[in-house]
Enzyme design. Sequence first.
Site, mmCIF file in Angstrom:
data_model
loop_
_atom_site.group_PDB
_atom_site.id
_atom_site.type_symbol
_atom_site.label_atom_id
_atom_site.label_comp_id
_atom_site.label_asym_id
_atom_site.label_seq_id
_atom_site.Cartn_x
_atom_site.Cartn_y
_atom_site.Cartn_z
ATOM 1 N N ASP A 161 0.846 -1.196 0.000
ATOM 2 C CA ASP A 161 0.000 0.000 0.000
ATOM 3 C C ASP A 161 0.881 1.246 0.000
ATOM 4 O O ASP A 161 0.592 2.248 0.661
ATOM 5 C CB ASP A 161 -0.952 0.012 1.196
ATOM 6 C CG ASP A 161 -2.073 1.053 1.048
ATOM 7 O OD1 ASP A 161 -2.200 1.640 -0.053
ATOM 8 O OD2 ASP A 161 -2.799 1.298 2.026
ATOM 9 N N PHE A 207 -3.827 10.611 3.942
ATOM 10 C CA PHE A 207 -3.606 9.254 4.416
ATOM 11 C C PHE A 207 -2.469 8.604 3.623
ATOM 12 O O PHE A 207 -2.397 8.760 2.399
ATOM 13 C CB PHE A 207 -4.861 8.399 4.202
ATOM 14 C CG PHE A 207 -6.024 8.742 5.092
ATOM 15 C CD1 PHE A 207 -6.093 8.259 6.376
ATOM 16 C CD2 PHE A 207 -7.059 9.533 4.614
ATOM 17 C CE1 PHE A 207 -7.198 8.539 7.187
ATOM 18 C CE2 PHE A 207 -8.158 9.826 5.411
ATOM 19 C CZ PHE A 207 -8.226 9.334 6.703
#
Length: 438
Positions: free
Chosen positions: A304, A322
């Site tokens: 990720d 984020f």
Amino acid sequence: MSTILVTGARLLGREVADLLVRDGRIAEVGRVTPARGVPTLDADGLVALPGLVDLHTHLREPGREDAETIESGSAAAAAGGFTAVFAMANTDPVTDTAEAAEHVLDLGRTCGVVDVVPVGAVTKGLQGEQLAELGLMARSRARVRVFSDDGRCVADGRIMRRALEYLRPFDGVVSQHAQDPRLADSSACCHEGEVSGRLGLPSWPGVAEEAIVARDVMLARHTGSRVHVAHVSSAGTVEVIRWAKAQGIAVTAEVAPHHLALTTDLLVGYDPVYKVNPPLRPGEDVEALRAGLVDGTLDAVATDHAPHARHDKEHAFPDAAFGMLGLETALAVVSEVLVRPGRLDWADVARVLSVAPARIGRLAGHGRPLAVGEPANLTLVDPDRVVTVDAAASRSRSRNNPWHGRTLTGAVHTTILRGRVTHSLDPAARSHRTEVAQ
């Protein structure tokens, strides 16, 4: 094409052997007598793995080249031992058409350092309302097999069902960002519990993930299709996936390195580098994730990798973007938290960082055995090398690195893509890389 001899490597951490690579494939395995003029890479003390594969990267191009480009992200991937990465669709424009997928594919081929595999959006513009061009992307030159609205959940059960039904003939898979927006909205940024209450941060309960995963595995059973759970973060999700696999449901799952090692208590300093979606969880969740990876409930480790420019990350915690970097440190984190304690061996590392990701993504030529005739996609690891992470030394354009200053044991030494050295700590190997690239 080039020839290179890798000598004295421990294959999957076990038997010692030489690997002769010729014309992009493994030509010999065992004791190999070097021919005159063949470049030799001394792998004494190194572990040979099939090239690593990352199911979940954000390369930001097109649209956010200030944070990352396919070229810089590919360089970071090669340094991390990866020979293939799946590039998520939340770019600008979104990868929701065949043309957009082919554009990403071509940019990756131009760089040539890793195989960049486009991930297609599930819905147009990631809006969750209408299906994207799933069939056209699947039939395009990019041969898209993984589809995701990552960063956003496919929250509408009807849309998710249609996507699964549509992708079944293509053997495609939906990689779901499991976040029920009614239980954890876009402002949620801290695991729901004592820390979120004390810090006054919007909470993100584990059930917001678990409820979507439970729904999706039932939809996968109903449609006979494959579903993949991205960045699993909660112990409850591990339980749901374990149950679903016991029922024979076609579900796979990944866990990110940061969810295997970092915990929610790191948020007490409001450092935005630790703001990630889903959020860091308590130690009991971390232990459940580790156990799930060890016993095979969780299939893969995926980074990720989420680079951000400083002007997006350096804000008050609730306002910061984020995401964390992960490509260059993934192998070392897995080594530190699972190999060194004896919970995984290097064959297991190959399974979770190469074989399973390639299988899930239906990526031919990667995650293959270290055997004669197989593509020479290799990662050589120095299992005893101790590295102190320096964010400033990253190949990425961004610096949101949660591992900065941490000491990790186990480092990528050399990465080889189809016989070409794409990264190495060995100056002689780097010279060979230059020769091959000419």
